[in-house]
Design a protein around this motif. Sequence first.
Motif, PDB file in Angstrom:
ATOM      1  N   ASN A   1      88.291  10.137  41.889  1.00 29.96           N
ATOM      2  CA  ASN A   1      87.889   9.233  40.517  1.00 29.96           C
ATOM      3  C   ASN A   1      88.761   8.179  40.067  1.00 29.96           C
TER       4      ASN A   1
ATOM      5  N   SER B   1      87.635   5.140  41.840  1.00 33.40           N
ATOM      6  CA  SER B   1      86.587   4.822  41.572  1.00 33.40           C
ATOM      7  C   SER B   1      86.619   3.785  39.983  1.00 33.40           C
TER       8      SER B   1
ATOM      9  N   VAL C   1      78.258   7.039  36.535  1.00 36.69           N
ATOM     10  CA  VAL C   1      77.216   6.622  37.856  1.00 36.69           C
ATOM     11  C   VAL C   1      75.879   6.192  37.358  1.00 36.69           C
TER      12      VAL C   1
ATOM     13  N   SER D   1      92.963  -0.382  45.906  1.00 33.59           N
ATOM     14  CA  SER D   1      91.959  -1.536  45.260  1.00 33.59           C
ATOM     15  C   SER D   1      92.640  -2.739  45.346  1.00 33.59           C
TER      16      SER D   1
ATOM     17  N   PRO E   1      82.352   2.266  43.733  1.00 35.79           N
ATOM     18  CA  PRO E   1      82.841   3.167  42.789  1.00 35.79           C
ATOM     19  C   PRO E   1      81.887   4.350  42.344  1.00 35.79           C
ATOM     20  N   CYS E   2      80.607   3.928  42.460  1.00 37.28           N
ATOM     21  CA  CYS E   2      79.581   4.991  42.207  1.00 37.28           C
ATOM     22  C   CYS E   2      79.696   5.975  43.125  1.00 37.28           C
TER      23      CYS E   2
ATOM     24  N   LEU F   1      82.221   6.718  45.303  1.00 38.40           N
ATOM     25  CA  LEU F   1      83.657   7.699  44.986  1.00 38.40           C
ATOM     26  C   LEU F   1      83.381   8.618  43.853  1.00 38.40           C
ATOM     27  N   LYS F   2      82.857   8.256  42.774  1.00 33.25           N
ATOM     28  CA  LYS F   2      82.577   9.242  41.617  1.00 33.25           C
ATOM     29  C   LYS F   2      81.554  10.501  42.178  1.00 33.25           C
TER      30      LYS F   2
END
Length: 418
Positions: free
Chosen positions: A232, A235, A296, A363, A395-396, A398-399
Amino acid sequence: MRRGAASFASYGLLGMPLAMAALPVYIQVPIYYTSQLGLSLSLAGFVLFAARIVDTVQDPWIGQWVDSLARQSRLGRALWGASIVLILAFAGLWLAPVSGLMLAVWLAVALIVVYTAHSVLNIAYLAWGARLAPDTAGLTLASGWREVFGLLGVMLASTLPIWLINATSKSPQQSMAVYSIVFALLLVLGVGTLLYRAPAWAHASDTPDNVSWHACLQNRRVRSLLLPYFLNALSVSIPATLALFFIADVLVEPQWSGYFLGIYFLAGAVGMPVWMVLASRLGPVAAWRLGMVLAVITFVWAATLGPGDRYPYLIICVAAGLSLGADLVLPPVLLARLIPERESPAAYYGVWSLLGKLTLALSGLALPWLAVLGYQPGASGSGGHALAWTYGGLPCLLKLLAMWRLHFLDDSTGETTT
């Protein structure tokens, strides 16, 4: 013992200057050194990665050192010393007197010193909060005050430098010098309030002396929290690193940067009480999962935006900002609940901080990755599509992985899956 709101607010105040230092270092430094000072994108990315790795690996030992200082009643002097070092190094980060290859060296050294001083303050601060209350409600309240002040600091960091440049016609270097002075004053105020006005660190007299980060990792319940926290945090770190690049070269609205960031963090502050209430009613795991769902379904649309889409992006900033409160408040509460009562918390937060900073280091590799894909800052049409999907799509994903791992956390924390 029951604490009043004023006591928790006194504890929370230090979150403002700590956030005022963290946000520019992680978000504004990359574009400042590449666009303003002329450092190449690839070199900047590798310097950021290397400095963040150094920062990451030292945190578990800093956590053990903070525990030792607390046992010896020497923590106050260490916090004042770290504050002085952070004030000087933070100012030096923006006032680089060199150019060329030496600029990369200056950036690396300044970052490592800033990171180290900030880590001492932040790990001690998080560990202090873990011992302010014996129950979830109290821990959530302390975490809430810390993150509310933190978001206020983030909003100042998002808007004050831009306002200084536009309102006073100062150069970026002059503006950041003024910002550094404001930061220094607030940091002195925050540390003084923590040491002399906030509830004392409730350090048990029978706390064992040999608690190490190795012992922390042997705690099965803590280990079950670390992977979803890491995924998280990654993300969040990727779009944080790329936000100003996305706004400037995908939306082509660099003059709106301060408004976008300010609205995002303001929405996070507004949503904070909602997540605190949901955590008390549903449990922190279920509330955190709801925050991820909101993030997300709103943030993924950022990958589809293009030049001039300022108003759709504003909507995304508001909705994603509302979900931010869950990411800020709830994971530290979960960790605090899992730390055995007789064990010192700073070693645990050293490991916790290591993972968070590892995501920031990773990152930073997005910059050389985007350079490989053809993206160059300020060059219209060069790699913009890759930037948009790295910023909004990855990132979504990874979420979603973090949400999946949260299912393994419920049993180990005694939560009920909802």
